[in-house]
Design a protein around this motif. Structure first.
Motif, PDB file in Angstrom:
ATOM      1  N   ILE A 165       0.849  -1.202   0.000  1.00 44.87           N
ATOM      2  CA  ILE A 165       0.000   0.000   0.000  1.00 44.87           C
ATOM      3  C   ILE A 165       0.882   1.249   0.000  1.00 44.87           C
ATOM      4  O   ILE A 165       2.067   1.172   0.326  1.00 44.87           O
ATOM      5  N   GLY A 219       3.374   3.862  -1.093  1.00 52.39           N
ATOM      6  CA  GLY A 219       4.492   3.779  -2.033  1.00 52.39           C
ATOM      7  C   GLY A 219       4.791   2.357  -2.471  1.00 52.39           C
ATOM      8  O   GLY A 219       5.428   2.140  -3.508  1.00 52.39           O
ATOM      9  N   SER A 220       4.350   1.382  -1.702  1.00 52.26           N
ATOM     10  CA  SER A 220       4.567  -0.013  -2.080  1.00 52.26           C
ATOM     11  C   SER A 220       3.500  -0.498  -3.051  1.00 52.26           C
ATOM     12  O   SER A 220       3.445  -1.687  -3.382  1.00 52.26           O
ATOM     13  N   VAL A 252       5.140  -6.561  -0.416  1.00 52.29           N
ATOM     14  CA  VAL A 252       6.039  -5.405  -0.380  1.00 52.29           C
ATOM     15  C   VAL A 252       5.699  -4.518   0.813  1.00 52.29           C
ATOM     16  O   VAL A 252       4.607  -3.937   0.889  1.00 52.29           O
ATOM     17  N   SER A 253       6.628  -4.440   1.734  1.00 51.98           N
ATOM     18  CA  SER A 253       6.472  -3.509   2.846  1.00 51.98           C
ATOM     19  C   SER A 253       7.854  -3.183   3.395  1.00 51.98           C
ATOM     20  O   SER A 253       8.547  -4.071   3.894  1.00 51.98           O
ATOM     21  N   LYS A 254       8.237  -1.924   3.266  1.00 49.32           N
ATOM     22  CA  LYS A 254       9.558  -1.533   3.768  1.00 49.32           C
ATOM     23  C   LYS A 254       9.650  -1.790   5.269  1.00 49.32           C
ATOM     24  O   LYS A 254      10.598  -2.384   5.751  1.00 49.32           O
ATOM     25  N   GLY A 272       7.557  -3.623   7.077  1.00 47.42           N
ATOM     26  CA  GLY A 272       7.126  -4.971   7.468  1.00 47.42           C
ATOM     27  C   GLY A 272       6.077  -4.943   8.560  1.00 47.42           C
ATOM     28  O   GLY A 272       5.775  -5.977   9.170  1.00 47.42           O
ATOM     29  N   THR A 286       3.040  -2.744   8.218  1.00 49.95           N
ATOM     30  CA  THR A 286       1.837  -2.026   7.783  1.00 49.95           C
ATOM     31  C   THR A 286       0.602  -2.931   7.875  1.00 49.95           C
ATOM     32  O   THR A 286       0.554  -4.007   7.258  1.00 49.95           O
ATOM     33  N   THR A 321      -1.182  -4.290   4.730  1.00 46.28           N
ATOM     34  CA  THR A 321      -0.393  -5.239   3.941  1.00 46.28           C
ATOM     35  C   THR A 321      -0.305  -6.589   4.646  1.00 46.28           C
ATOM     36  O   THR A 321      -0.452  -7.645   4.011  1.00 46.28           O
ATOM     37  N   GLN A 323       0.533  11.031  -3.986  1.00 43.52           N
ATOM     38  CA  GLN A 323       1.296  10.617  -2.796  1.00 43.52           C
ATOM     39  C   GLN A 323       2.676  11.270  -2.789  1.00 43.52           C
ATOM     40  O   GLN A 323       3.118  11.805  -1.773  1.00 43.52           O
ATOM     41  N   GLU A 352       2.451  13.767   0.259  1.00 47.93           N
ATOM     42  CA  GLU A 352       3.061  13.163   1.447  1.00 47.93           C
ATOM     43  C   GLU A 352       4.446  13.775   1.704  1.00 47.93           C
ATOM     44  O   GLU A 352       4.927  13.799   2.819  1.00 47.93           O
ATOM     45  N   VAL A 381       0.685  10.819   8.860  1.00 46.39           N
ATOM     46  CA  VAL A 381      -0.152   9.636   8.641  1.00 46.39           C
ATOM     47  C   VAL A 381      -0.291   8.808   9.926  1.00 46.39           C
ATOM     48  O   VAL A 381      -1.041   7.827   9.948  1.00 46.39           O
ATOM     49  N   LYS A 427      -3.554   6.041  12.236  1.00 44.34           N
ATOM     50  CA  LYS A 427      -3.210   4.623  12.451  1.00 44.34           C
ATOM     51  C   LYS A 427      -3.373   4.254  13.932  1.00 44.34           C
ATOM     52  O   LYS A 427      -3.906   3.201  14.274  1.00 44.34           O
TER      53      LYS A 427
END
Ligand SMILES: O=P(O)(O)OC[C@H]1O[C@](O)(CO)[C@@H](O)[C@@H]1O
Length: 526
Positions: free
Chosen positions: A154, A156-157, A210-212, A214, A216, A219, A352, A356, A498, A502
């Motif tokens: 989600i 950028g991923s 894909v999650s920088k 890991g 999120t 995701t 984005q 962002e 952001v 969350k």
């Protein structure tokens, strides 16, 4: 040594603010109008050109913008960034996305490794993996080839890679480099994953998680959704999934994946299309050579962004004109209008990238900024947008600067002649007409039919949307946003805005609510 100052403390900004405004209608309709269109154009990489003739600038304004670029040290700040200074002050990180496509300055070592070598190594690993998938060395458990790749991610991923995939899908089919269909799951709305899973043959699908970070929520939830679907189909999920993440993320060392490819904390999600985040899905879909051509276009455009001559540096000039429109002329938003169906999700990616990055009210040191920063970004492909929101753009009470993109040739080449012109000619005729209609207007006694004009736009024109041209386009906007962040003295590389949502969503899910949050939770039946 660079110094970071708020925009309104710069003498050159004061001068820019006092520079006489340009009457765009006169500039475009006057005797020099046609010359202006020819002259106000800068070559970009991959045969593109940035034309700013329909912007509200003249030699005096351009001169003031050049002085602003000098005083704000835009070139020096870019050099500090690519040479590895801690430009992301909020998160105390380097900013290295340019290194995924080239080496602009000195070698940069971080975490004990040469970062350029690290990114190249990941590209090579991805290329090797993709080739093995394509030639059948890596298959599903039944020994059959994978036919579909599904990216789960989600922000950028998702947005950049998805926009790039859609941009090149038809080009790759036409040029016989199309290897696998790609699909994308991003939203935590269960209908997103369910609909994608219903549309594919899971037994022949490879999933790229894909999650920088890991971590999120969306995701990880969608990963479980997909794993359930694989299990229900009697398949071993670990034979169908690869991960793209940072080496420090919880996903990095897991056995749940067939392979893992890495980016790192020095590449923000919205700047990650040229890293493994875009590399895995695009190399699987189109082959590593196409991804390499895309990187080449981006690298060439980056080199143009180094030019100290502002009037030969398309990203820097585009950025400065945007600042002038925002901070002197007072325009609140910018529309991205690609006259190319292949770029249908490019405006969403730029939303984005820009919002962002530069949607900030504090400067890079946490102090206040008392001037407008990033504009609202929105857009749609033309000509569709013409039949939707252009009414407001032509006759509304706000002036919205427009960023057109157009290509002389289509990607597929199939066309038809109706009323003496092809569809491609009609598409291009429309973008030319719109630029002039917005800038010059048309007087009419009936005020309802009157067009004031004076509505500024720029256009990036290319021969065709190829992988190189797409890379150049992407890098242009990344660098434009970066330069604007420098001028506004904000940190374009973190995104604290952001976080609050969350945190509150977690509280709702844990039923730790009161007041308004509790009532809304109850109304939504959580
Ligand atoms: O790749 P990740 O770590 O899952 O993050 C996804 C997205 O979430 C954000 O952090 C915003 O919530 C974006 O900046 C990022 O692109």
């Amino acid at each position: 040594m660079v110094t970071w100052n708020n925009l309104n403390t710069l003498a050159s900004f004061q001068t820019l603010s006092e520079t006489e405004r340009v009457d765009l209608v006169s500039a475009m309709t006057g005797e020099n109008g046609a010359e202006r269109v020819k002259n106000y154009s800068i070559p970009m990489a991959a045969g593109l050109a940035y034309n700013y003739a329909a912007k509200q600038v003249d030699e005096k304004v351009l001169d003031a913008l050049v002085k602003l670029a000098e005083e704000a040290q835009l070139g020096e700040k870019f050099a500090a960034l690519y040479n590895g200074e801690v430009i992301n002050t909020g998160e105390k990180r380097l900013v290295l996305h340019h290194m995924t496509r080239g080496q602009l300055g000195e070698a940069v070592e971080a975490d004990g490794v040469d970062k350029r070598a690290f990114y190249v190594e990941q590209q090579e690993r991805i290329a090797e993996f993709a080739n093995k998938v394509h030639n059948g060395e890596i298959t599903n458990a039944a020994g059959e080839k994978f036919t579909t790749v599904v990216q789960i991610g989600i922000g950028g991923s998702d947005l950049g890679p998805r926009a790039m995939y859609l941009a090149l899908e038809n080009w790759a089919k036409k040029n016989d480099t199309f290897k696998m269909e790609a699909k994308f799951i991003s939203n935590v709305d269960p209908d997103d994953a369910a609909a994608v899973l219903n549309s594919i043959d899971v037994a022949h699908s490879i999933f790229v998680l894909v999650s920088k970070s890991g971590t999120t929520l969306e995701t990880l939830t969608n990963e479980s959704f997909v794993k359930d679907a694989l299990k229900n189909a009697g398949l071993d999920a670990s034979k169908h999934m690869i991960a793209v993440t940072s080496e420090t993320s919880p996903l990095a060392k897991s056995d749940d994946y067939l392979a893992a490819f890495f980016m790192d904390d020095y590449i923000g999600g919205r700047y990650s299309s040229t890293s493994a985040v875009g590399g895995a899905v695009l190399s699987l879909a189109f082959g590593p050579e196409v991804f390499a051509a895309f990187l080449k276009g981006a690298a060439e455009e980056d080199k143009l962004s180094l030019n100290q001559d502002v009037l030969q540096n398309p990203a820097m000039l585009d950025a400065l004109i945007g600042v002038y429109e925002r901070n002197v002329l007072g325009y609140p938003s910018t529309a991205i209008l690609p006259y190319s169906q292949a770029l249908s999700r490019f405006p969403a990616h730029l939303q984005q990238l820009d919002m962002e990055s530069n949607g900030k009210s504090v400067n890079r040191f946490g102090g206040p900024v008392d001037y407008p920063t990033g504009p609202v970004i929105f857009g749609e492909p033309g000509t569709n947008g013409q039949h939707s929101f252009y009414q407001l753009l032509h006759q509304g009470t706000d002036i919205v600067p427009l960023q057109f993109i157009g290509f002389k040739n289509s990607q597929i080449g199939t066309d038809v002649v109706i009323q003496d012109s092809t569809s491609q000619q009609k598409l291009c005729a429309n973008v030319a007409a719109q630029i002039v209609a917005f800038a010059c207007g048309k007087a009419d006694e009936n005020k309802n039919k009157n067009f004031e004009g004076g509505r500024p736009s720029s256009i990036i024109i290319g021969e065709a949307l190829t992988p190189e041209a797409l890379g150049a386009l992407l890098a242009h906007f990344e660098n434009k946003v970066m330069f604007q962040g420098f001028v506004w003295n904000v940190n374009s590389f973190d995104q604290e805005g952001v976080q609050l949502g969350k945190v509150l969503a977690k509280r709702v899910l844990a039923h730790e609510t009161d007041g308004a949050l509790k009532v809304f939770s109850d109304l939504l039946n959580i």
